[in-house]
Write a protein that holds these residues in place. Structure first.
Motif, PDB file in Angstrom:
ATOM      1  N   VAL A  20       7.478   7.757  -5.019  1.00 12.97           N
ATOM      2  CA  VAL A  20       7.251   6.654  -4.278  1.00 12.97           C
ATOM      3  C   VAL A  20       6.374   5.849  -5.116  1.00 12.97           C
ATOM      4  N   LEU A  21       6.578   4.891  -5.770  1.00 13.89           N
ATOM      5  CA  LEU A  21       5.645   3.793  -6.518  1.00 13.89           C
ATOM      6  C   LEU A  21       5.252   2.658  -5.625  1.00 13.89           C
ATOM      7  N   VAL A  35      10.707   0.184 -14.135  1.00 17.92           N
ATOM      8  CA  VAL A  35      10.170   1.207 -13.665  1.00 17.92           C
ATOM      9  C   VAL A  35      11.274   2.195 -12.926  1.00 17.92           C
ATOM     10  N   LYS A  36      12.186   1.698 -12.524  1.00 20.05           N
ATOM     11  CA  LYS A  36      13.509   2.512 -11.704  1.00 20.05           C
ATOM     12  C   LYS A  36      14.056   3.450 -12.695  1.00 20.05           C
ATOM     13  N   LYS A  37      14.103   3.181 -13.839  1.00 24.07           N
ATOM     14  CA  LYS A  37      14.553   4.060 -14.890  1.00 24.07           C
ATOM     15  C   LYS A  37      13.754   4.891 -15.503  1.00 24.07           C
ATOM     16  N   LEU A  38      12.515   4.905 -15.052  1.00 23.77           N
ATOM     17  CA  LEU A  38      11.712   6.075 -15.585  1.00 23.77           C
ATOM     18  C   LEU A  38      12.368   7.355 -15.030  1.00 23.77           C
ATOM     19  N   LYS A  39      11.846   8.261 -15.909  1.00 23.64           N
ATOM     20  CA  LYS A  39      12.176   9.715 -15.519  1.00 23.64           C
ATOM     21  C   LYS A  39      10.854  10.668 -15.323  1.00 23.64           C
ATOM     22  N   PHE A  40      11.174  11.215 -14.023  1.00 26.40           N
ATOM     23  CA  PHE A  40       9.954  12.044 -13.503  1.00 26.40           C
ATOM     24  C   PHE A  40      10.343  13.740 -13.739  1.00 26.40           C
ATOM     25  N   GLY A  41      11.264  14.189 -14.474  1.00 26.07           N
ATOM     26  CA  GLY A  41      11.883  15.357 -14.363  1.00 26.07           C
ATOM     27  C   GLY A  41      13.301  15.458 -13.671  1.00 26.07           C
ATOM     28  N   LYS A  42      13.816  16.673 -13.945  1.00 20.12           N
ATOM     29  CA  LYS A  42      15.120  16.663 -12.998  1.00 20.12           C
ATOM     30  C   LYS A  42      14.656  16.807 -11.624  1.00 20.12           C
ATOM     31  N   ASN A  43      15.821  16.636 -10.568  1.00 21.92           N
ATOM     32  CA  ASN A  43      15.699  16.276  -9.313  1.00 21.92           C
ATOM     33  C   ASN A  43      14.737  15.523  -8.779  1.00 21.92           C
ATOM     34  N   LYS A  45      13.712  11.303  -7.714  1.00 18.51           N
ATOM     35  CA  LYS A  45      14.336  10.019  -7.405  1.00 18.51           C
ATOM     36  C   LYS A  45      13.300   9.144  -7.388  1.00 18.51           C
ATOM     37  N   VAL A  46      13.144   8.088  -7.864  1.00 15.54           N
ATOM     38  CA  VAL A  46      12.032   7.131  -7.996  1.00 15.54           C
ATOM     39  C   VAL A  46      12.692   6.000  -6.934  1.00 15.54           C
ATOM     40  N   HIS A  47      11.386   5.707  -6.084  1.00 13.54           N
ATOM     41  CA  HIS A  47      11.572   4.582  -5.168  1.00 13.54           C
ATOM     42  C   HIS A  47      10.486   3.839  -5.215  1.00 13.54           C
ATOM     43  N   LEU A  48      10.519   2.302  -4.993  1.00 16.79           N
ATOM     44  CA  LEU A  48       9.676   1.280  -4.840  1.00 16.79           C
ATOM     45  C   LEU A  48       9.425   0.853  -3.610  1.00 16.79           C
ATOM     46  N   GLY A  54       6.381  -4.939   2.912  1.00 14.87           N
ATOM     47  CA  GLY A  54       7.270  -4.048   3.619  1.00 14.87           C
ATOM     48  C   GLY A  54       8.659  -3.807   2.828  1.00 14.87           C
ATOM     49  N   ASP A  55       8.702  -4.212   1.695  1.00 10.88           N
ATOM     50  CA  ASP A  55       9.812  -4.157   0.667  1.00 10.88           C
ATOM     51  C   ASP A  55      10.035  -2.756   0.508  1.00 10.88           C
ATOM     52  N   GLY A  56      11.145  -2.237   0.742  1.00  7.35           N
ATOM     53  CA  GLY A  56      11.665  -0.751   0.253  1.00  7.35           C
ATOM     54  C   GLY A  56      11.178   0.239   1.496  1.00  7.35           C
ATOM     55  N   ILE A  57      10.683   0.134   2.330  1.00  3.74           N
ATOM     56  CA  ILE A  57       9.954   1.145   3.368  1.00  3.74           C
ATOM     57  C   ILE A  57      11.133   1.459   4.310  1.00  3.74           C
ATOM     58  N   SER A  58      11.932   0.703   4.890  1.00  2.00           N
ATOM     59  CA  SER A  58      13.102   1.084   5.522  1.00  2.00           C
ATOM     60  C   SER A  58      14.075   2.035   4.765  1.00  2.00           C
ATOM     61  N   VAL A  59      14.287   1.479   3.491  1.00  2.00           N
ATOM     62  CA  VAL A  59      15.227   2.391   2.812  1.00  2.00           C
ATOM     63  C   VAL A  59      14.752   3.747   2.275  1.00  2.00           C
ATOM     64  N   LEU A  60      13.245   3.746   1.988  1.00  2.00           N
ATOM     65  CA  LEU A  60      12.646   4.996   1.743  1.00  2.00           C
ATOM     66  C   LEU A  60      12.895   5.928   3.211  1.00  2.00           C
TER      67      LEU A  60
END
Length: 76
Positions: A20-21, A35-43, A45-48, A54-60
């Motif tokens: 979570v960024l 930023v969403k295309k960045l890879k942080f290893g397998k398994n 998921k990147v979420h902004l 409040g953007d993205g919080i309900s989706v998270l």
């Protein structure tokens, strides 16, 4: 951080991760796409999110709920 997790327990490296960024409100749409295309290893998921707008919080919250339900089903 991954080295620390692995030194504690190798199984933790195989678990799903949600990265979570914050402060996404300061990024324009093109920067968000990059930023969403960045890879942080397998398994992983990147979420902004933005605490300010409040953007993205309900989706998270929804995404994390689904992940927890999957884990519950796997352990039953």
């Amino acid at each position: 951080l991954l080295k620390e997790l692995g030194s504690y327990n190798d199984d933790l490296l195989e678990r799903h991760r949600v990265i979570v960024l914050t402060k996404s409100d300061i990024l324009d749409e093109e920067q968000k796409k990059k930023v969403k295309k960045l890879k942080f290893g397998k398994n992983s998921k990147v979420h902004l999110i933005s605490a300010v707008s409040g953007d993205g919080i309900s989706v998270l919250i929804e995404m994390m709920w689904k992940e927890l339900q999957k884990l519950k089903e796997e352990t039953e």
